[in-house]
Scaffold this motif. Structure first.
Motif, short mmCIF file in Angstrom:
data_model
loop_
_atom_site.label_atom_id
_atom_site.label_comp_id
_atom_site.label_asym_id
_atom_site.label_seq_id
_atom_site.Cartn_x
_atom_site.Cartn_y
_atom_site.Cartn_z
N ARG A 496 0.85 -1.19 0.00
CA ARG A 496 0.00 0.00 0.00
C ARG A 496 0.89 1.25 0.00
NH1 ARG A 496 -5.52 -0.12 2.97
NH2 ARG A 496 -5.84 -1.24 1.01
N VAL A 497 0.64 2.12 -0.95
CA VAL A 497 1.45 3.33 -1.14
C VAL A 497 0.56 4.55 -0.93
CG1 VAL A 497 2.85 4.67 -2.76
CG2 VAL A 497 2.94 2.16 -2.81
N ALA A 498 1.04 5.48 -0.11
CA ALA A 498 0.33 6.74 0.09
C ALA A 498 1.33 7.88 -0.03
CB ALA A 498 -0.34 6.77 1.46
N VAL A 499 0.99 8.86 -0.87
CA VAL A 499 1.84 10.05 -1.05
C VAL A 499 0.97 11.27 -0.84
CG1 VAL A 499 3.34 11.32 -2.61
CG2 VAL A 499 3.28 8.81 -2.71
N LYS A 500 1.38 12.15 0.08
CA LYS A 500 0.56 13.31 0.43
C LYS A 500 1.44 14.56 0.50
CE LYS A 500 -2.17 15.27 4.22
NZ LYS A 500 -2.60 15.11 5.62
N TYR A 518 -4.53 13.76 -22.15
CA TYR A 518 -3.43 14.57 -22.65
C TYR A 518 -2.10 13.95 -22.23
CZ TYR A 518 -7.05 18.02 -23.46
OH TYR A 518 -8.17 18.66 -23.89
N SER A 519 -1.03 14.35 -22.99
CA SER A 519 0.29 13.77 -22.71
C SER A 519 0.74 14.06 -21.29
CB SER A 519 1.32 14.34 -23.70
OG SER A 519 1.44 15.73 -23.54
N PHE A 520 0.41 15.25 -20.77
CA PHE A 520 0.90 15.59 -19.44
C PHE A 520 0.11 14.92 -18.33
CE2 PHE A 520 -2.59 18.46 -19.42
CZ PHE A 520 -2.55 19.18 -20.60
N GLY A 521 -0.92 14.13 -18.70
CA GLY A 521 -1.65 13.39 -17.69
C GLY A 521 -1.19 11.96 -17.58
N ARG A 522 -0.03 11.68 -18.19
CA ARG A 522 0.41 10.29 -18.26
C ARG A 522 0.76 9.72 -16.90
NH1 ARG A 522 4.78 13.39 -19.02
NH2 ARG A 522 6.64 12.80 -17.89
N GLY A 523 1.15 10.58 -15.91
CA GLY A 523 1.52 10.07 -14.60
C GLY A 523 0.39 9.34 -13.94
N LEU A 524 -0.80 9.93 -13.95
CA LEU A 524 -1.95 9.29 -13.34
C LEU A 524 -2.38 8.06 -14.14
CD1 LEU A 524 -3.96 12.48 -12.36
CD2 LEU A 524 -2.49 11.07 -10.92
N LEU A 525 -2.22 8.14 -15.47
CA LEU A 525 -2.56 6.97 -16.28
C LEU A 525 -1.64 5.80 -15.97
CD1 LEU A 525 -3.35 8.50 -19.78
CD2 LEU A 525 -4.93 7.36 -18.24
N LEU A 526 -0.38 6.09 -15.72
CA LEU A 526 0.57 5.02 -15.39
C LEU A 526 0.19 4.37 -14.06
CD1 LEU A 526 4.01 6.52 -16.42
CD2 LEU A 526 2.97 4.44 -17.29
N ILE A 527 -0.15 5.18 -13.08
CA ILE A 527 -0.58 4.60 -11.80
C ILE A 527 -1.82 3.75 -12.01
CG2 ILE A 527 -1.41 5.16 -9.49
CD1 ILE A 527 0.27 7.70 -9.61
N LYS A 528 -2.71 4.22 -12.85
CA LYS A 528 -3.93 3.49 -13.16
C LYS A 528 -3.61 2.13 -13.79
CE LYS A 528 -8.13 4.02 -15.95
NZ LYS A 528 -8.85 4.92 -16.88
N ASN A 533 -7.16 -0.11 -6.66
CA ASN A 533 -7.78 0.61 -5.55
C ASN A 533 -7.21 2.01 -5.36
OD1 ASN A 533 -9.32 -1.73 -4.97
ND2 ASN A 533 -7.58 -2.56 -3.80
N ILE A 534 -7.16 2.77 -6.44
CA ILE A 534 -6.63 4.13 -6.37
C ILE A 534 -7.64 5.01 -5.62
CG2 ILE A 534 -5.78 6.08 -7.72
CD1 ILE A 534 -5.34 4.08 -10.02
N ARG A 535 -7.13 5.80 -4.68
CA ARG A 535 -8.01 6.60 -3.85
C ARG A 535 -7.35 7.94 -3.55
NH1 ARG A 535 -9.38 7.65 1.67
NH2 ARG A 535 -7.38 6.83 2.35
N TRP A 536 -8.07 9.03 -3.86
CA TRP A 536 -7.62 10.35 -3.44
C TRP A 536 -8.16 10.64 -2.04
CZ3 TRP A 536 -4.14 12.69 -6.38
CH2 TRP A 536 -4.09 12.41 -7.74
N PHE A 537 -7.42 11.38 -1.25
CA PHE A 537 -7.90 11.75 0.08
C PHE A 537 -7.39 13.14 0.44
CE2 PHE A 537 -3.87 9.55 0.71
CZ PHE A 537 -3.21 10.30 1.67
N ASP A 538 -7.93 13.67 1.54
CA ASP A 538 -7.58 15.00 2.04
C ASP A 538 -7.75 16.06 0.94
OD1 ASP A 538 -6.85 16.91 3.85
OD2 ASP A 538 -4.69 16.49 3.75
N GLN A 539 -8.91 16.04 0.29
CA GLN A 539 -9.26 17.04 -0.72
C GLN A 539 -8.22 17.10 -1.86
OE1 GLN A 539 -9.73 20.61 1.64
NE2 GLN A 539 -11.89 20.14 2.06
N GLY A 540 -7.78 15.94 -2.29
CA GLY A 540 -6.86 15.87 -3.42
C GLY A 540 -5.41 16.09 -3.08
N ARG A 541 -5.08 16.26 -1.79
CA ARG A 541 -3.67 16.46 -1.41
C ARG A 541 -2.92 15.13 -1.38
NH1 ARG A 541 -6.54 19.73 2.10
NH2 ARG A 541 -6.19 21.99 1.80
N GLU A 544 -3.57 7.35 -2.68
CA GLU A 544 -3.24 6.06 -2.08
C GLU A 544 -3.62 4.98 -3.09
OE1 GLU A 544 -3.92 4.81 2.31
OE2 GLU A 544 -5.65 4.04 1.17
N PHE A 545 -2.79 3.95 -3.19
CA PHE A 545 -3.11 2.84 -4.09
C PHE A 545 -2.41 1.58 -3.59
CE2 PHE A 545 0.42 5.28 -5.92
CZ PHE A 545 1.41 4.32 -6.07
#
Length: 565
Positions: A496-500, A518-528, A533-541, A544-545
């Protein structure tokens, strides 16, 4: 040093008038010999000029003069014949036999010395020419020897290329002896194939300088199964340190998964790679998203990669700009559309493409090194036997709190991966985990703390402006922090990885769904692609996956849509 003059006489009685003229000058050292000792005199005296003084007739045999001339070295040695009387036939015979000039008394001392100086000057020029010729020959031999050493070094370095790889077909056409284009191919420890196709600035030996450090880094890191982004980062660091400012490496680095259905790639400064589907249509252009290697200092380098899923039977074509610039010197460049048409008419058959390009080269000529590579995306056949990796039996949790000073001077992802690689079973997942974790960390840094907008990249000069602004904001960052948490709980086979970050946050759901195209959205696509179980928390700050700890091809994400708390 006095010029050495050899006077050869055929009479026992010397020519007193001639001797008197020669002895008037302090510039010459005179040596007098009889004709029968002429050959010995040449060896003893080593003269700068030879005077022949004898009575000549039309019946004179000039063979001795010819033999004497032929016995001298290639250095010009003037022979001047002083005759007893003028006779045009005698003069012609003497000149044909090897004489370089002809004098008939009476003549003044001034004329004699002028003749001598003229021929001595010519001898001096001949001597300088021979010296330069010998020096040139020495430098040519030295250069040939050095080129041989360099060629052997290059051949040894490139001999590590994976041989007889059925997945890869190439056309490599250098403009000169040394290829400024670079093609590298290696097998990863988990059965994947690593490749690099690059183009150094210029061509020839200067352009090939970076081949050795690039190939050594590539092969060493591919052998360890390092992530493509890390390999690009390390090569960039080596070239930035080694190459002059005006030299760099445009390159595409790519890893084909053992199953052949996915490529992870990094590209900077290269023409777009083409994804060709089974029906021979171009389905995607893999557009470069970075600056070439060797330009940015390590702290500014962007190692983010892109992951592309491929259909069965797909191929990827890579090429250097030498292809589309073919004929540009004659004002008839082969542009993108012409090249695509050649490939499509050949139905992407590499043998036919080679033949058609050979005809284009004959008609247009080439101005740069030319390289084409076709990657067949099929199972590599190099994958080790599938066995479930044994993982640690003890649970653990790692927490890292990074301040601005830490962020500027430390690569936390690389250090965390070095530590995790010491744990049982974790080296097997190092490359994919590095990719997922680094994308989450870079997203927190760039968009959380530094508040950079990815829309900056959506212009022709956007990437360069983005990195300049990123470097400026990072240098002036004095507040904020990033927290990374890694937790493992057996028997579950995931990390389990969490980065905040402490930034302002954002509307995570909107960010993920709207910008992922878009090309600059590749980071989130790679995590996907890599995690569940990708989850944003603390209002997008924070993000976790769950990173799966089982074989690459068994990854089946269960929840690709990020969950908001």
């Amino acid at each position: 040093m006095l010029a050495q003059i050899l006077l050869v006489q055929c009479d026992e009685r010397p020519n007193e008038a001639l001797l008197e003229k020669l002895q008037q000058s302090l510039q010459y050292e005179l040596h007098t010999y009889h004709l029968e000792h002429a050959f010995d005199a040449l060896e003893r005296v080593e003269p700068d000029l030879v005077l022949f003084n004898f009575a000549l007739t039309r019946d004179t045999d000039f063979s001795f003069l010819s033999s004497l001339k032929q016995s001298t070295s290639p250095l010009y040695l003037p022979f001047i014949v002083i005759a007893n009387a003028f006779d045009e036939v005698v003069q012609q015979n003497a000149l044909y036999a090897g004489a370089d000039d002809f004098l008939v008394p009476p003549f003044s001392s001034a004329l004699l010395f002028a003749k001598l100086e003229t021929h001595l000057r010519t001898r001096h020029l001949s001597q300088r020419l021979i010296e330069k010729k010998e020096n040139l020959a020495w430098y040519q031999e030295r250069l040939r020897h050095e080129h041989l050493i360099v060629r052997n070094m290059f051949n040894n370095a490139l001999s590590r290329n994976l041989q007889d790889c059925q997945q890869v077909e190439t056309l490599l056409l250098p403009l000169s002896s040394f290829n400024g284009d670079l093609y590298l191919l290696a097998k990863g420890p988990l059965g994947s194939i690593y490749l690099l196709l690059g183009d150094f600035t210029g061509h020839g030996l200067p352009a090939a300088i970076g081949t050795l450090p690039t190939s050594q880094t590539f092969f060493a890191m591919a052998k360890r199964g390092a992530p493509i982004g890390q390999i690009a980062h390390e090569i960039n660091q080596q070239l930035h340190k080694l190459l002059p400012e005006n030299m760099f490496l445009c390159a595409t680095l790519m890893e084909l998964s053992a199953s052949g259905n996915r490529v992870s790639w990094w590209s900077g400064g290269m023409p777009p790679a083409l994804v060709i589907d089974a029906d021979d249509s171009i389905s995607q252009e893999l557009t470069p998203q970075h600056l070439p290697l060797g330009i940015l200092p390590p702290q500014d380098f962007e190692a983010g990669i892109t992951m592309t899923r491929l259909e069965e039977g797909a191929r990827v074509m890579l090429f250097t700009d030498g292809v589309i610039e073919m004929g540009i010197g004659q004002g008839k460049p082969l542009d993108y559309e012409d090249f695509y048409q050649i490939c499509q008419q050949s139905r992407w058959n590499m043998a036919e493409i080679k033949q058609r390009l050979a005809l284009e080269v004959m008609q247009r000529g080439i101005n740069d090194d030319l390289s084409v590579m076709l990657l067949h995306c099929v199972p590599t056949g190099y994958a080790p036997r599938s066995t479930e990796e044994k993982l640690p039996s003890l649970p653990f949790e790692i927490r890292v709190h990074l301040t601005p000073n830490d962020i500027r001077h430390v690569d936390p992802v690389a250090q965390l991966l070095r530590g995790l690689s010491q744990l049982e079973g974790f080296p097997h997942f190092k490359a994919r985990l590095y990719t997922a974790l680094s994308e989450a960390y870079n997203n927190a840094l760039d968009h959380g703390l530094l508040r950079l907008s990815s829309e900056l990249k959506d212009t022709p000069d956007g990437f360069e402006q983005y990195y300049e602004e990123r470097n400026r904001r990072l240098s002036s960052l004095h507040s904020g922090a990033i927290d990374i948490t890694l937790s493992y709980q057996p028997p579950h086979r995931y990390l389990r990885v969490a980065v905040k970050d402490t930034g302002p946050g954002f509307a995570a759901q909107t960010q993920f769904t709207q910008r992922s195209t878009y090309s600059f959205g590749r980071g989130l696509l790679l995590i996907k692609e890599l995690a569940n179980n990708i989850r944003w928390f603390d209002q997008g700050r924070g993000i976790e996956f769950d990173f799966p700890l089982f074989d690459d091809e068994q990854v089946a994400p269960t929840n690709h849509q990020p969950v908001l708390p």
